[in-house]
Every structure is written in C-alpha cells, then in structure tokens.
Design a protein around this motif. Structure first.
Motif, PDB file in Angstrom:
ATOM      1  N   VAL A  30      64.745  89.546  96.124  1.00 23.95           N
ATOM      2  CA  VAL A  30      65.461  89.028  95.807  1.00 23.95           C
ATOM      3  C   VAL A  30      65.268  87.593  95.903  1.00 23.95           C
ATOM      4  O   VAL A  30      66.822  86.834  95.201  1.00 23.95           O
ATOM      5  N   THR A  31      64.374  87.355  95.571  1.00 25.78           N
ATOM      6  CA  THR A  31      64.078  85.542  95.220  1.00 25.78           C
ATOM      7  C   THR A  31      62.885  85.152  94.371  1.00 25.78           C
ATOM      8  O   THR A  31      62.985  84.303  93.963  1.00 25.78           O
ATOM      9  N   GLY A  32      62.125  85.935  95.242  1.00 30.97           N
ATOM     10  CA  GLY A  32      61.132  85.547  94.040  1.00 30.97           C
ATOM     11  C   GLY A  32      59.902  83.622  94.998  1.00 30.97           C
ATOM     12  O   GLY A  32      60.828  83.496  95.595  1.00 30.97           O
ATOM     13  N   ALA A  87      72.264  93.770  98.465  1.00 32.95           N
ATOM     14  CA  ALA A  87      71.835  94.593  97.979  1.00 32.95           C
ATOM     15  C   ALA A  87      72.069  95.782  98.353  1.00 32.95           C
ATOM     16  O   ALA A  87      71.693  96.804  97.134  1.00 32.95           O
ATOM     17  N   ALA A  88      71.857  95.426 100.048  1.00 36.34           N
ATOM     18  CA  ALA A  88      71.804  96.636 100.845  1.00 36.34           C
ATOM     19  C   ALA A  88      73.144  97.848 100.391  1.00 36.34           C
ATOM     20  O   ALA A  88      73.474  98.440 100.266  1.00 36.34           O
ATOM     21  N   ARG A  89      74.141  96.568 100.423  1.00 41.97           N
ATOM     22  CA  ARG A  89      75.744  96.846 100.062  1.00 41.97           C
ATOM     23  C   ARG A  89      75.891  97.522  98.362  1.00 41.97           C
ATOM     24  O   ARG A  89      77.132  98.468  98.447  1.00 41.97           O
ATOM     25  N   ILE A 138      65.315  99.756  99.685  1.00 44.99           N
ATOM     26  CA  ILE A 138      64.611  97.889 100.016  1.00 44.99           C
ATOM     27  C   ILE A 138      64.550  97.151  98.814  1.00 44.99           C
ATOM     28  O   ILE A 138      64.847  96.634  98.578  1.00 44.99           O
ATOM     29  N   ALA A 139      64.309  96.331  99.975  1.00 43.48           N
ATOM     30  CA  ALA A 139      64.299  94.125 100.002  1.00 43.48           C
ATOM     31  C   ALA A 139      63.152  93.611  99.840  1.00 43.48           C
ATOM     32  O   ALA A 139      62.478  94.343 100.980  1.00 43.48           O
ATOM     33  N   HIS A 140      62.482  92.961  98.843  1.00 42.76           N
ATOM     34  CA  HIS A 140      61.518  92.567  98.621  1.00 42.76           C
ATOM     35  C   HIS A 140      61.524  91.405  99.016  1.00 42.76           C
ATOM     36  O   HIS A 140      62.346  90.510  98.379  1.00 42.76           O
ATOM     37  N   ASP A 177      73.604  88.202  89.605  1.00 40.16           N
ATOM     38  CA  ASP A 177      73.043  87.740  91.293  1.00 40.16           C
ATOM     39  C   ASP A 177      72.597  89.417  91.830  1.00 40.16           C
ATOM     40  O   ASP A 177      72.542  89.842  90.780  1.00 40.16           O
ATOM     41  N   ASN A 178      72.084  89.006  92.842  1.00 39.32           N
ATOM     42  CA  ASN A 178      71.240  90.521  93.200  1.00 39.32           C
ATOM     43  C   ASN A 178      71.921  91.839  93.646  1.00 39.32           C
ATOM     44  O   ASN A 178      71.503  92.509  92.390  1.00 39.32           O
TER      45      ASN A 178
END
Length: 297
Positions: free
Chosen positions: A11-13, A38-40, A45-47, A259-260
C-alpha cells in the motif's frame, strides 16, 4: 495456470512517492485505512511499510507499525498482514578526500533492529530479502551472515517469511537457507521484477526464476510501473500469485493516478477475466499454513 490466486496489495512502500501521487498513504491511520480499503476491494494480503508522518520519509518505528496493525485488526474487514522487515539496508557510498563513507540517504539497521516490529507484533507474514542488489544509484545491502541471523529471528518468532528475490542469485541463497533449516514448511517466494538493476519485468525472466524455485514453493511475482498489470497476468498464467499497490506503481492507466483499491480492483478483474478467483484472507491463511493474527498457527 493458477486459478486460485492470492492478491497482495503493497500500500505505500518507502520511496519518495507521496509527492508524486497524493493517494500514497503516509500516516499510520492513512496506511491502515488503505489496507482496509484494499481488503474491501478484494485483496487477500496487505504488505505494510510505515513512514514518518511529519516528513513522509521512511520509518522503522515499531509504534507506527503497532498503530497500523491495531487499526487493521480492529476493523470489520479481514486481511492478512505482511509487515516489511527489509528496511535499513540502503547504502549510498561516497568517496571524499580519499575516505569512503556511507553518504546521504544511507539507512542501515542490524538484523535485530529490522526484526523489532516483527517480534513485537507477530504478523502472519514478514519479508526476508534474500540478497544485495544495485538499487538505482544505491546499494541495497543484505550480507549472507546478516540474512542468516534475521532468518533465525523470524523462525523463532513463528512468523512466515516471504522470501523476496530480486535476481536469480537471491533464489540460490534462499534455497541455501532452506537447506540449512532456517526456513520451515513450504517456502513462500516473492519475485520482484523491474527494479533497477535487478531482474527485468518480462515473461522470460519470470519463467526462469519460477523454474529455479523448490518444487513445494508457493510463489508470487510483481512488476513495477507500467509493467504491474502485465505481470499480474503473467504470474497467474505461470502458476503463481500476484501483487499490486502504490508501493510499486502510481498509475491506474496512462496519465491516470491510482489509489490502492483501484489497483486491487483492476488486478481482480484481470484474474477473473482469465478464469480465476481471488482467494479470501481465510483461504489464504489455510493455503499458506499461516498462524492466526497475532496468535497460534
């Protein structure tokens, strides 16, 4: 072809991207909100990286990671959490008056410092980068001894390492870690493509790297910039899982900033168009043999 696909959103780095796209999350609340969005949108997985809220620059502060994790875990939308443990490896060598030193932009941490947020928060997954690389004009530094030490720390914490490989030699070293007993169970690899000056984001490179993996490996791949979505399709077709997100790409299409959630939706559409489905977080945990969030396996 893989029809049951794990979709990660990074999501951001840590790069200087908030100035180039205002959708890049910076504060812990923004990062947590991006993971939930992102989940919705369908991510498995969210990194997670964290940033200094005041500057937007890279941070390794465990308190920022804690706030992100607690906010995501308290939400009514489930997602697997993958925390970075690869920060603190940036070396910008400078030579002045005959003296070699770490110059401006260098950011170095010991294995124990890299591991501190993982030990404190026990995410389901954390990254373990598997070698050094020329990263643009910097060197991303990961000595073999330090990686062995970090792998042992991750193993002792009971967290699943995601073995991030930026070139074929990294896969070779990851296999060595497996042979030494530092990686347990079916290993999880992430093939990182297109980063200067690592493996190129192209089908031939991905196929070569895939064929070097252990027979029991789970694997995913991503490309950066305009190659993000082509690598989604390529990874799925070659039997792997996928990653998208603003860490790796700032645009939804030419000239249109992303956006993500939009990147997740676009990747999900590609997966569905190819006849697959995105795995839910609960299915992902079962498939990878993950511990429950913050708890037991």
């Amino acid at each position: 072809m893989n029809q049951d696909v794990i979709l990660t959103c990074a999501v951001t780095g840590a790069g200087d991207t908030p100035s180039r796209n205002p959708a890049v999350p910076v504060t812990p609340k923004e990062i947590a909100d991006a993971a939930i969005e992102a989940a919705r949108a369908g991510a498995s997985i969210a990194h997670i990286h964290v940033r200094d809220p005041a500057t937007g620059g890279v941070s390794h502060d465990s308190d920022y990671f804690r706030e992100v994790v607690e906010r995501v875990r308290a939400a009514d939308t489930d997602i697997v959490l993958n925390l970075t443990a690869g920060g603190g490896g940036d070396l910008s060598p400078e030579l002045g008056n005959g003296v070699l030193r770490a110059g401006s932009g260098s950011d170095l941490q010991t294995p124990a410092e890299r591991h501190a947020p993982i030990k404190a928060l026990l995410p389901e997954i954390c990254t373990l980068d598997c070698g050094s690389i020329n990263f643009g004009d910097m060197v991303y530094l990961n000595s073999a001894g330090w990686l062995r030490e970090q792998a042992a720390l991750v193993q002792a914490a009971g967290v699943k390492p995601e073995l991030e490989c930026f070139d074929t030699g990294h896969i070779r070293f990851a296999r060595q870690l497996i042979d030494e007993g530092l990686i347990e169970g079916a290993p999880l690899f992430q093939l990182c493509l297109g980063i200067p000056w690592g493996a190129e984001a192209q089908a031939q490179t991905m196929l070569t790297m895939r064929d070097l993996l252990p027979h029991n490996a789970h694997w995913a791949a991503f490309g950066i910039g305009r190659m993000q979505m082509p690598m989604v399709a390529q990874a799925m077709l070659l039997g792997g899982h996928v990653r998208v997100g603003l860490e790796d790409n700032l645009y939804l299409s030419r000239g249109v900033k992303a956006d993500n959630a939009g990147l997740v939706e676009k990747a999900g559409g590609i997966i569905e168009a190819l006849g697959g489905r995105v795995m839910s977080p609960s299915d992902t945990r079962r498939h990878l043999g993950l511990r429950s969030p913050g708890g037991e396996a």
